[in-house]
Design a protein around this motif. Structure first.
Motif, mmCIF file in Angstrom:
data_model
loop_
_atom_site.group_PDB
_atom_site.id
_atom_site.type_symbol
_atom_site.label_atom_id
_atom_site.label_comp_id
_atom_site.label_asym_id
_atom_site.label_seq_id
_atom_site.Cartn_x
_atom_site.Cartn_y
_atom_site.Cartn_z
ATOM 1 N N ALA A 396 -10.092 11.940 11.304
ATOM 2 C CA ALA A 396 -11.480 12.362 11.159
ATOM 3 C C ALA A 396 -12.019 11.996 9.777
ATOM 4 O O ALA A 396 -13.199 11.686 9.613
ATOM 5 N N SER A 397 -11.124 12.047 8.781
ATOM 6 C CA SER A 397 -11.565 11.717 7.413
ATOM 7 C C SER A 397 -11.178 10.290 7.028
ATOM 8 O O SER A 397 -11.422 9.861 5.905
ATOM 9 N N GLU A 398 -10.561 9.573 7.983
ATOM 10 C CA GLU A 398 -10.094 8.222 7.678
ATOM 11 C C GLU A 398 -11.244 7.303 7.291
ATOM 12 O O GLU A 398 -11.127 6.486 6.375
ATOM 13 N N ALA A 399 -12.382 7.463 7.986
ATOM 14 C CA ALA A 399 -13.542 6.629 7.661
ATOM 15 C C ALA A 399 -13.971 6.833 6.216
ATOM 16 O O ALA A 399 -14.368 5.888 5.528
ATOM 17 N N LEU A 400 -13.863 8.121 5.779
ATOM 18 C CA LEU A 400 -14.223 8.410 4.392
ATOM 19 C C LEU A 400 -13.277 7.701 3.436
ATOM 20 O O LEU A 400 -13.710 7.063 2.459
ATOM 21 N N ILE A 404 -14.196 4.843 0.773
ATOM 22 C CA ILE A 404 -13.895 4.963 -0.654
ATOM 23 C C ILE A 404 -13.145 3.717 -1.132
ATOM 24 O O ILE A 404 -13.447 3.152 -2.180
ATOM 25 N N ALA A 405 -12.141 3.308 -0.329
ATOM 26 C CA ALA A 405 -11.326 2.153 -0.717
ATOM 27 C C ALA A 405 -12.171 0.891 -0.818
ATOM 28 O O ALA A 405 -12.008 0.086 -1.740
ATOM 29 N N GLY A 412 -7.377 0.486 -3.783
ATOM 30 C CA GLY A 412 -6.844 0.851 -2.486
ATOM 31 C C GLY A 412 -6.604 2.345 -2.401
ATOM 32 O O GLY A 412 -6.368 3.021 -3.405
ATOM 33 N N VAL A 413 -6.697 2.890 -1.167
ATOM 34 C CA VAL A 413 -6.433 4.303 -0.902
ATOM 35 C C VAL A 413 -5.350 4.385 0.160
ATOM 36 O O VAL A 413 -5.420 3.684 1.184
ATOM 37 N N TYR A 414 -4.356 5.255 -0.069
ATOM 38 C CA TYR A 414 -3.233 5.403 0.838
ATOM 39 C C TYR A 414 -2.976 6.891 1.070
ATOM 40 O O TYR A 414 -3.081 7.695 0.134
ATOM 41 N N VAL A 415 -2.648 7.240 2.314
ATOM 42 C CA VAL A 415 -2.262 8.608 2.656
ATOM 43 C C VAL A 415 -0.866 8.544 3.258
ATOM 44 O O VAL A 415 -0.594 7.739 4.155
ATOM 45 N N VAL A 416 0.039 9.412 2.747
ATOM 46 C CA VAL A 416 1.444 9.405 3.155
ATOM 47 C C VAL A 416 1.823 10.816 3.588
ATOM 48 O O VAL A 416 1.399 11.803 2.960
ATOM 49 N N ASP A 417 2.596 10.923 4.673
ATOM 50 C CA ASP A 417 3.051 12.255 5.102
ATOM 51 C C ASP A 417 4.390 12.588 4.465
ATOM 52 O O ASP A 417 4.925 11.808 3.669
ATOM 53 N N LYS A 418 4.945 13.758 4.837
ATOM 54 C CA LYS A 418 6.172 14.227 4.187
ATOM 55 C C LYS A 418 7.378 13.387 4.559
ATOM 56 O O LYS A 418 8.415 13.462 3.900
ATOM 57 N N ASP A 419 7.260 12.598 5.629
ATOM 58 C CA ASP A 419 8.335 11.675 5.983
ATOM 59 C C ASP A 419 8.188 10.360 5.246
ATOM 60 O O ASP A 419 8.888 9.388 5.547
ATOM 61 N N PHE A 420 7.258 10.360 4.291
ATOM 62 C CA PHE A 420 6.968 9.163 3.497
ATOM 63 C C PHE A 420 6.465 8.025 4.379
ATOM 64 O O PHE A 420 6.690 6.849 4.110
ATOM 65 N N ARG A 421 5.718 8.405 5.412
ATOM 66 C CA ARG A 421 5.156 7.417 6.335
ATOM 67 C C ARG A 421 3.686 7.197 5.981
ATOM 68 O O ARG A 421 2.936 8.158 5.776
ATOM 69 N N TYR A 422 3.302 5.928 5.924
ATOM 70 C CA TYR A 422 1.916 5.598 5.614
ATOM 71 C C TYR A 422 1.033 5.923 6.824
ATOM 72 O O TYR A 422 1.247 5.401 7.926
ATOM 73 N N VAL A 424 -2.599 6.076 6.227
ATOM 74 C CA VAL A 424 -3.774 5.265 5.902
ATOM 75 C C VAL A 424 -3.381 4.289 4.797
ATOM 76 O O VAL A 424 -2.728 4.690 3.830
ATOM 77 N N ALA A 425 -3.756 3.048 4.966
ATOM 78 C CA ALA A 425 -3.536 2.030 3.925
ATOM 79 C C ALA A 425 -4.745 1.110 3.940
ATOM 80 O O ALA A 425 -4.894 0.285 4.835
ATOM 81 N N GLU A 426 -5.627 1.283 2.987
ATOM 82 C CA GLU A 426 -6.886 0.552 2.996
ATOM 83 C C GLU A 426 -7.203 0.065 1.589
ATOM 84 O O GLU A 426 -7.011 0.779 0.601
ATOM 85 N N GLY A 427 -7.700 -1.153 1.492
ATOM 86 C CA GLY A 427 -8.137 -1.683 0.205
ATOM 87 C C GLY A 427 -7.556 -3.036 -0.090
ATOM 88 O O GLY A 427 -6.433 -3.366 0.343
ATOM 89 N N PRO A 428 -8.288 -3.862 -0.845
ATOM 90 C CA PRO A 428 -7.833 -5.233 -1.142
ATOM 91 C C PRO A 428 -6.571 -5.289 -1.990
ATOM 92 O O PRO A 428 -5.920 -6.324 -2.035
ATOM 93 N N VAL A 429 -6.219 -4.196 -2.684
ATOM 94 C CA VAL A 429 -5.019 -4.233 -3.513
ATOM 95 C C VAL A 429 -3.771 -4.429 -2.661
ATOM 96 O O VAL A 429 -2.753 -4.932 -3.124
ATOM 97 N N THR A 430 -3.860 -4.018 -1.377
ATOM 98 C CA THR A 430 -2.717 -4.184 -0.470
ATOM 99 C C THR A 430 -2.330 -5.653 -0.355
ATOM 100 O O THR A 430 -1.150 -6.013 -0.473
#
Length: 819
Positions: A396-400, A404-405, A412-422, A424-430
């Motif tokens: 739901a907040s992924e678009a945000l 931003i990215a 770049g903006v990245y979101v990782v869970d407790k299993d260290f799984r990506y 969200v991975a967005e942005g030209p730095v990737t």
């Protein structure tokens, strides 16, 4: 560039004194008879480049092959030298060895280097250079033997690229290469073995078999030994042999799968074994988890079922009741068609499959594990409701996040869970790191980064999930990135990572720091005075030269005004000039006088200017002062000298002029003005050719151009045209005036009026012509008289002869009569 020497070294080249490596067809090291040079013509057509160079590196002679290598003609090369043709990265070492060779410190040297061809291409060669001495031992020149090794270098490059590709492939597959020597019982590992294992445990690139086997359980060592023995006995290879290695420091177990190829000698004895080892710990761990879960399904709080190929439920634990109710199924009944298809696919592929099942607001992640030998599939479920709900919130907040990215240049903006799984991975730095959104999203850190980098990232994420906000900088491919990671509020075990490319900012900061350092160094070494005041006239900065001139140290200078430092008269002068600088946008320039501590009065050329603040209004007053005391004295002396010289020149009776490089008059004395009846202002700027008779211009220009080009003085007699058009003759002596570089910049001429002399010469010539005419006439008259006299004498002689003949005839007749 690599250097070849008789001894092995990685630091600097060493040499075998008095010897040199034999090169195909290399030139001899002895000199020819008288001139001390090699007979290079002998080697003209060899397929080896031969080059003679002077002691300072200039080419003296080259053969055809050397010309071919560099793409120049022989004539072109003999105008060049070592520096002109050597690649800039190799020149430093080559010339250093060349200098040592000439100095007698080494007898010969060899190296691989790059030449720059005439067409700009780069060519690799192997160069052997030695020193040629004369009969008395004095160094004459150097001799180089050059072999084209470009093809060899291309092969080396291809091999390196192939090795690099293989290295990347093995690293991506978490593999390392190994070799085993049966005779020496010695293992050799590839450089990346530590990355694959995750630990070194004291292992080196080469280890004895005992050193390697001590890290494995006894039963695994036994299995390995038996497998190798069976392979040797049957002359086969090792295939998919699995065994464990244990890190003695922390007990970590790593599973390896080994494949090997055994090499035999002519007698059939095993000599060497080459192979690869792959880290399969992740898959083994998954298998062990399945086995553990399958041994205790009843106690498992998550659904566990056993399913047949035809879709029947053979077993289901208590935690499966909700799913069974949702399907309206019981044990021995069929499962839904979609799950049945997944079971069939799992059995067909022989690999585990992941599916998700949702029921009454709960979501289960189910692993379908095939048991081929029994012909069924085990289903192991895990409640992932919380995670899925968090993912839904994240989506739901992924678009945000993506917006931003996209608004962060190079970020770049990245979101990782407790299993260290990506998630969200967005942005030209990737892409800047050679990755993509697809390579990251849905994958864990260890899957994407299986090396030490992944370990460091996981350690930082653990600190983040513990509540710590972490910031750090990373350098990659010449760029600098700033990263901050923090736990996401109101989320279930998620962290957000923000990465921004700060290369330009860092460069700007470094440039600013360097600029400030340069400013400080510049100001402290500036021979001129430099200072800054606030608008109230208080000093806020002064360089070392200003401190010395003001006889006031910095700590007593800052914060004080001119009135507190100098005499009232000097302070008033300075304050007045400051006021003028404040009201002028461009500042002002003036000359100020200040008496120094040694009592001397010094004059300075002072520049004062306003310095605006951030709002554009004047905030400071800057000033510089250059001591021009000596210059003023020199200018005054020069002015006096010029006045004296001008007076002398104007009193001279000969015409004196100065012409610029184009022949325009830039100085004339009064005598020259009088000669031509012009004023000084009329003559200045006028080309001398306009005042010169047309018949004399060409020769005058030729001599003048030669003077301006070569600095050669000349004398000339020529005709000048006066104002009234009359002609005067002058004797001209012209000399160059050189600039600071020794080149002619103008010319000075002394012009003496020789018109009277020329007229006297002309009158004398006319007189000579008249005299010559009279002499010629008198000569002709005398010649005519002489001829008449000669004719009269001849006639008399003829008559006398006739009389003699007549007398003789009469005497003869008289004699006849007597007889």
């Amino acid at each position: 560039m690599s250097v070849k020497t008789p001894r092995k070294t990685k630091v600097k080249p060493t040499y075998k004194v008095g010897t040199a490596k034999k090169v195909r067809g290399s030139a001899p090291k002895t000199t020819s008879k008288s001139n001390g040079k090699y007979p290079l013509a002998v080697y003209e057509h060899l397929h080896i480049g031969i080059v003679e160079a002077s002691l300072d590196g200039k080419y003296m002679d080259v053969n055809e092959e050397f010309c071919r290598i560099l793409g120049y003609s022989k004539k072109e090369l003999l105008r060049l030298g070592v520096r002109d043709c050597t690649h800039e990265d190799d020149y430093g070492l080559d010339i250093k060895l060349h200098e040592q060779l000439v100095a007698g410190k080494i007898p010969v040297y060899e190296l691989e280097k790059r030449y720059v061809r005439k067409d700009g291409g780069i060519i690799w060669v192997e160069l052997t250079r030695s020193l040629v001495r004369g009969a008395n031992g004095e160094p004459l020149h150097t001799l180089g033997v050059v072999i084209d090794i470009s093809d060899h270098k291309q092969v080396e490059r291809a091999l390196r690229e192939s090795a690099e590709n293989l290295r990347l492939a093995t690293e991506a597959a978490r593999m390392f290469k190994w070799e085993f020597n049966f005779q020496r019982q010695l293992y050799t590992f590839a450089d990346n073995f530590v990355q694959v294992l995750g630990f070194s445990a004291g292992l080196l690139p080469q280890n004895s078999a005992q050193t390697v086997w001590r890290l494995s359980p006894a039963e695994d060592v036994q299995a390995i030994s038996e497998a190798i023995a069976n392979a040797i006995e049957n002359h086969t290879d090792l295939h998919s042999l699995q065994y464990r290695m244990v890190n003695p420091e922390n007990g970590q177990t790593v599973w390896l799968e080994v494949n090997g190829k055994i090499i035999y000698d002519e007698q059939g004895n095993a000599r060497r074994m080459f192979g690869v080892a792959q880290n399969i710990s992740t898959s083994k761990k998954a298998q062990e988890e399945i086995q553990i879960v399958s041994r205790m399904p009843a106690e498992n709080p998550n659904p566990v079922m056993r399913l047949t190929p035809d879709g029947k439920i053979l077993y289901a634990n208590d935690a499966s009741a909700l799913l069974l109710a949702a399907w309206a199924q019981q044990v021995e009944q069929r499962i839904p068609a979609e799950l049945h298809k997944a079971v069939m696919d799992t059995l067909a592929s022989g690999t585990k499959t992941e599916v998700e099942i949702e029921h009454r607001g709960k979501i289960f992640s189910c692993t379908l594990a095939p048991i081929p030998e029994s012909g069924y599939v085990n289903l192991y479920g895990k409640d992932i409701t919380k995670r899925k709900r968090a993912e839904e919130k994240l989506r739901a907040s992924e678009a945000l996040y993506r917006a931003i990215a996209s608004s962060i240049p190079g970020g770049g903006v990245y979101v990782v869970d407790k299993d260290f799984r990506y998630l969200v991975a967005e942005g030209p730095v990737t892409e800047a790191f050679g990755l993509s959104r697809e390579m990251l999203e849905g994958h864990t850190v260890s899957e994407v980064f299986p090396d030490e980098r992944g370990t460091r990232m996981e350690e930082r994420l653990r600190r983040t999930f513990a509540g710590e906000t972490i910031s750090f900088e990373t350098k990659h491919n010449g760029r600098v990135y700033w990263t901050q990671q923090a736990p996401l509020l109101d989320s279930i075990g998620q962290a957000i990572i923000l990465t921004v490319d700060i290369t330009e900012r860092k460069q700007a900061e470094e440039a600013l720091q360097q600029s400030e350092e340069r400013f400080v160094r510049f100001m402290q070494h500036l021979p001129a005075l430099a200072w800054i005041k606030d608008v109230e006239g208080r000093y806020v900065y002064a360089n070392a030269t200003a401190e010395k001139a003001f006889s006031t140290p910095r700590e007593k200078l800052y914060g004080r005004t001119d009135l507190e430092i100098f005499s009232p008269e000097i302070a008033a002068q300075f304050r007045k000039n400051d006021g003028q600088a404040l009201v002028s946008e461009k500042g002002m320039q003036t000359v100020e006088a200040l008496r120094h501590a040694d009592g001397t009065l010094r004059y300075s050329l002072v520049n004062k200017f306003p310095i605006p603040g951030s709002d554009g209004s004047t905030a400071l007053i800057g000033g510089t002062a250059f001591d021009i005391t000596e210059r003023l004295r020199a200018e005054e002396a020069l002015h006096e000298s010029e006045q004296r010289l001008r007076a002398i020149l104007n009193q001279a009776t000969a015409g004196i002029v100065r012409k610029d490089a184009d022949g325009k008059l830039i100085f004339v004395n009064q005598a020259f003005c009088n000669m031509l009846d012009y004023t000084e202002s009329e003559l200045l700027g006028k080309p001398i050719w306009q005042l010169t008779h047309a018949g004399d211009v060409d020769e005058n220009r030729r001599l003048f151009d030669k003077l301006m080009l070569e600095g050669v003085p000349f004398k000339l007699e020529k005709r000048l045209i006066r104002r009234d058009g009359s002609i005067i003759w002058v004797d001209v002596s012209v000399s160059p005036i050189m600039d600071a570089t020794g080149k002619p910049q103008s010319a000075v001429a002394v012009e003496v009026d020789i018109t009277a002399r020329k007229q006297a010469e002309e009158a004398l010539q006319q007189l000579n012509l008249q005299l010559e005419s009279r002499v010629q006439k008198r000569t002709a008259t005398i010649q005519a008289m002489n001829q008449s006299l000669r004719d009269e004498i001849a006639e008399r002689k003829r008559i006398e002869e006739a009389l003699r003949v007549s007398e003789a005839s009469a005497r003869a007749s008289e004699e006849k009569l007597r007889t």
